[in-house]
Design an enzyme around this catalytic site. Structure first.
Site, PDB file in Angstrom:
ATOM      1  N   ARG A 241      -1.026   3.780  18.315  1.00  0.00           N
ATOM      2  CA  ARG A 241      -0.736   3.397  16.925  1.00  0.00           C
ATOM      3  C   ARG A 241      -1.266   4.444  15.955  1.00  0.00           C
ATOM      4  O   ARG A 241      -0.636   4.746  14.932  1.00  0.00           O
ATOM      5  CB  ARG A 241      -1.349   2.028  16.616  1.00  0.00           C
ATOM      6  CG  ARG A 241      -0.501   0.872  17.165  1.00  0.00           C
ATOM      7  CD  ARG A 241      -1.313  -0.383  17.365  1.00  0.00           C
ATOM      8  NE  ARG A 241      -1.885  -0.912  16.145  1.00  0.00           N
ATOM      9  CZ  ARG A 241      -2.966  -1.684  16.111  1.00  0.00           C
ATOM     10  NH1 ARG A 241      -3.605  -2.013  17.221  1.00  0.00           N
ATOM     11  NH2 ARG A 241      -3.418  -2.121  14.964  1.00  0.00           N
TER      12      ARG A 241
ATOM     13  N   LYS B 172      -6.305  -2.732   5.388  1.00  0.00           N
ATOM     14  CA  LYS B 172      -5.205  -3.040   4.459  1.00  0.00           C
ATOM     15  C   LYS B 172      -4.981  -4.540   4.322  1.00  0.00           C
ATOM     16  O   LYS B 172      -4.843  -5.045   3.213  1.00  0.00           O
ATOM     17  CB  LYS B 172      -3.883  -2.413   4.943  1.00  0.00           C
ATOM     18  CG  LYS B 172      -3.861  -0.909   4.948  1.00  0.00           C
ATOM     19  CD  LYS B 172      -2.485  -0.392   5.339  1.00  0.00           C
ATOM     20  CE  LYS B 172      -2.010  -0.874   6.703  1.00  0.00           C
ATOM     21  NZ  LYS B 172      -2.736  -0.301   7.843  1.00  0.00           N
TER      22      LYS B 172
ATOM     23  N   ARG C 278      -5.587  -9.664  19.657  1.00  0.00           N
ATOM     24  CA  ARG C 278      -4.238  -9.241  19.283  1.00  0.00           C
ATOM     25  C   ARG C 278      -3.674  -8.330  20.371  1.00  0.00           C
ATOM     26  O   ARG C 278      -4.361  -7.433  20.852  1.00  0.00           O
ATOM     27  CB  ARG C 278      -4.316  -8.487  17.945  1.00  0.00           C
ATOM     28  CG  ARG C 278      -3.259  -8.924  16.971  1.00  0.00           C
ATOM     29  CD  ARG C 278      -3.443  -8.255  15.636  1.00  0.00           C
ATOM     30  NE  ARG C 278      -2.764  -6.972  15.563  1.00  0.00           N
ATOM     31  CZ  ARG C 278      -2.589  -6.310  14.436  1.00  0.00           C
ATOM     32  NH1 ARG C 278      -3.051  -6.795  13.304  1.00  0.00           N
ATOM     33  NH2 ARG C 278      -1.975  -5.150  14.442  1.00  0.00           N
TER      34      ARG C 278
ATOM     35  N   ARG D  18     -11.979  -6.203  16.597  1.00  0.00           N
ATOM     36  CA  ARG D  18     -10.970  -7.238  16.321  1.00  0.00           C
ATOM     37  C   ARG D  18     -10.325  -7.713  17.628  1.00  0.00           C
ATOM     38  O   ARG D  18     -10.021  -8.891  17.790  1.00  0.00           O
ATOM     39  CB  ARG D  18      -9.904  -6.691  15.372  1.00  0.00           C
ATOM     40  CG  ARG D  18      -8.894  -7.747  14.949  1.00  0.00           C
ATOM     41  CD  ARG D  18      -7.982  -7.256  13.840  1.00  0.00           C
ATOM     42  NE  ARG D  18      -6.991  -6.325  14.327  1.00  0.00           N
ATOM     43  CZ  ARG D  18      -6.145  -5.653  13.543  1.00  0.00           C
ATOM     44  NH1 ARG D  18      -6.196  -5.800  12.232  1.00  0.00           N
ATOM     45  NH2 ARG D  18      -5.267  -4.838  14.052  1.00  0.00           N
TER      46      ARG D  18
ATOM     47  N   ARG E  17       6.680   2.684   6.103  1.00  0.00           N
ATOM     48  CA  ARG E  17       5.901   3.478   7.064  1.00  0.00           C
ATOM     49  C   ARG E  17       6.645   4.692   7.565  1.00  0.00           C
ATOM     50  O   ARG E  17       6.107   5.438   8.392  1.00  0.00           O
ATOM     51  CB  ARG E  17       5.576   2.652   8.293  1.00  0.00           C
ATOM     52  CG  ARG E  17       4.499   1.667   8.057  1.00  0.00           C
ATOM     53  CD  ARG E  17       4.012   1.157   9.387  1.00  0.00           C
ATOM     54  NE  ARG E  17       3.481  -0.144   9.138  1.00  0.00           N
ATOM     55  CZ  ARG E  17       2.445  -0.671   9.772  1.00  0.00           C
ATOM     56  NH1 ARG E  17       1.875  -0.015  10.737  1.00  0.00           N
ATOM     57  NH2 ARG E  17       2.011  -1.843   9.460  1.00  0.00           N
TER      58      ARG E  17
HETATM   59  P1  ADP Z   1      -1.723  -2.125  11.873  1.00  0.00           P
HETATM   60  O1  ADP Z   1      -1.268  -1.289  10.757  1.00  0.00           O
HETATM   61  O2  ADP Z   1      -3.143  -2.574  11.714  1.00  0.00           O
HETATM   62  O3  ADP Z   1      -1.449  -1.527  13.204  1.00  0.00           O
HETATM   63  P2  ADP Z   1       0.236  -4.211  11.171  1.00  0.00           P
HETATM   64  O4  ADP Z   1      -0.049  -5.651  11.271  1.00  0.00           O
HETATM   65  O5  ADP Z   1       0.476  -3.670   9.822  1.00  0.00           O
HETATM   66  O6  ADP Z   1      -0.951  -3.503  11.924  1.00  0.00           O
HETATM   67  O7  ADP Z   1       1.514  -3.868  12.082  1.00  0.00           O
HETATM   68  C1  ADP Z   1       1.556  -4.252  13.435  1.00  0.00           C
HETATM   69  C2  ADP Z   1       2.835  -3.751  14.083  1.00  0.00           C
HETATM   70  O8  ADP Z   1       3.992  -4.306  13.416  1.00  0.00           O
HETATM   71  C3  ADP Z   1       3.072  -2.249  14.061  1.00  0.00           C
HETATM   72  O9  ADP Z   1       2.389  -1.562  15.079  1.00  0.00           O
HETATM   73  C4  ADP Z   1       4.598  -2.201  14.234  1.00  0.00           C
HETATM   74  O10 ADP Z   1       4.988  -2.443  15.556  1.00  0.00           O
HETATM   75  C5  ADP Z   1       5.067  -3.371  13.394  1.00  0.00           C
HETATM   76  N1  ADP Z   1       5.329  -2.970  11.997  1.00  0.00           N
HETATM   77  C6  ADP Z   1       4.670  -3.425  10.895  1.00  0.00           C
HETATM   78  N2  ADP Z   1       5.161  -2.858   9.786  1.00  0.00           N
HETATM   79  C7  ADP Z   1       6.151  -2.017  10.172  1.00  0.00           C
HETATM   80  C8  ADP Z   1       7.025  -1.125   9.497  1.00  0.00           C
HETATM   81  N3  ADP Z   1       6.998  -0.985   8.172  1.00  0.00           N
HETATM   82  N4  ADP Z   1       7.910  -0.419  10.234  1.00  0.00           N
HETATM   83  C9  ADP Z   1       7.975  -0.547  11.549  1.00  0.00           C
HETATM   84  N5  ADP Z   1       7.170  -1.350  12.263  1.00  0.00           N
HETATM   85  C10 ADP Z   1       6.264  -2.087  11.585  1.00  0.00           C
END
Ligand code: ADP
Length: 198
Positions: A145, A14, A134, A128, A89
């Site tokens: 996750r 994404k 990370r 990654r 989400r």
């Molecule tokens: P990925 O989808 O690859 O796990 P992201 O960078 O999109 O990584 O998100 C990393 C973290 O940030 C998530 O695991 C969560 O803890 C937090 N996060 C991001 N977007 C949201 C959201 N819309 N609602 C709640 N937590 C979020």
């Protein structure tokens, strides 16, 4: 005036596609994950509130996430369009985004669902982890996750499908190939990119 959402499991690509699509459509890419990570890295008060959730692979509470997005969408550059990556989400976040859009008399154009099977996304995230370190890319946290995604976010696909908004894109292949697929699917829906070079 393009308002897009990107949905897909962690590791589907994404973030990579968001940057390219934002350029193609000349809209800001707004990634809640990036906003939170920036705040953690810079030790801000928001960062202090979200760090433990992120490190554990848990979602940040809706109230906090919704407030951050509401603020971001108020900024001038989002007035004529945006691409949201990683938000909404949860069903609560969907309701909140609906409210924000309605308040501005706006609506979503398309929800891009990027798919990739579990084996592939786990492999990508572990790669990654090795490259970028990370905090939430360890094997255990990755598994968590993916579970959280399946439980809380995958149901959003039905919600947006019922509204006729979802285009499903196979996330396997090169970055360029995936972008081309998305651009083709968007063009079919009447959303045409601008002239910027990717
Ligand atoms: P990925 O989808 O690859 O796990 P992201 O960078 O999109 O990584 O998100 C990393 C973290 O940030 C998530 O695991 C969560 O803890 C937090 N996060 C991001 N977007 C949201 C959201 N819309 N609602 C709640 N937590 C979020």
């Amino acid at each position: 005036m393009t308002r897009l959402l990107l949905i897909g499991p962690p590791g589907a690509g994404k973030g990579t596609q968001a940057t390219r699509l934002a350029l193609a459509f000349d809209v800001p890419a707004i990634s809640t994950g990036d906003i939170f990570r920036y705040n953690v890295t810079n030790n801000t008060p928001l960062g202090a509130r979200v760090k433990s959730f992120m490190d554990a692979g848990a979602y940040v509470p809706d109230s906090l996430t919704n407030a951050i997005v509401a603020d971001r969408l108020e900024e001038a550059d989002a007035a004529t369009g945006f691409l949201l990556d990683g938000y909404p989400r949860t069903t609560d976040q969907v309701a909140e985004l609906d409210r924000m859009l309605l308040a501005g008399g706006n609506q979503l154009d398309v929800v891009v669902l990027i798919t990739a099977d579990t084996e592939e996304v786990v492999a990508r995230l572990l790669k990654r982890a090795a490259e970028q370190g990370r905090a939430d890319d360890t094997a255990d946290v990755i598994r968590h996750r993916l579970d959280v995604y399946a439980e809380q976010t995958a149901p959003l696909i039905d919600v947006y499908s019922a509204r006729g908004l979802v285009v499903t894109i196979d996330g396997l292949g090169t970055v360029e190939a995936v972008t081309d697929r998305i651009l083709a699917a968007l063009a079919e829906r009447g959303l045409h990119r601008g002239s910027s070079t990717l």
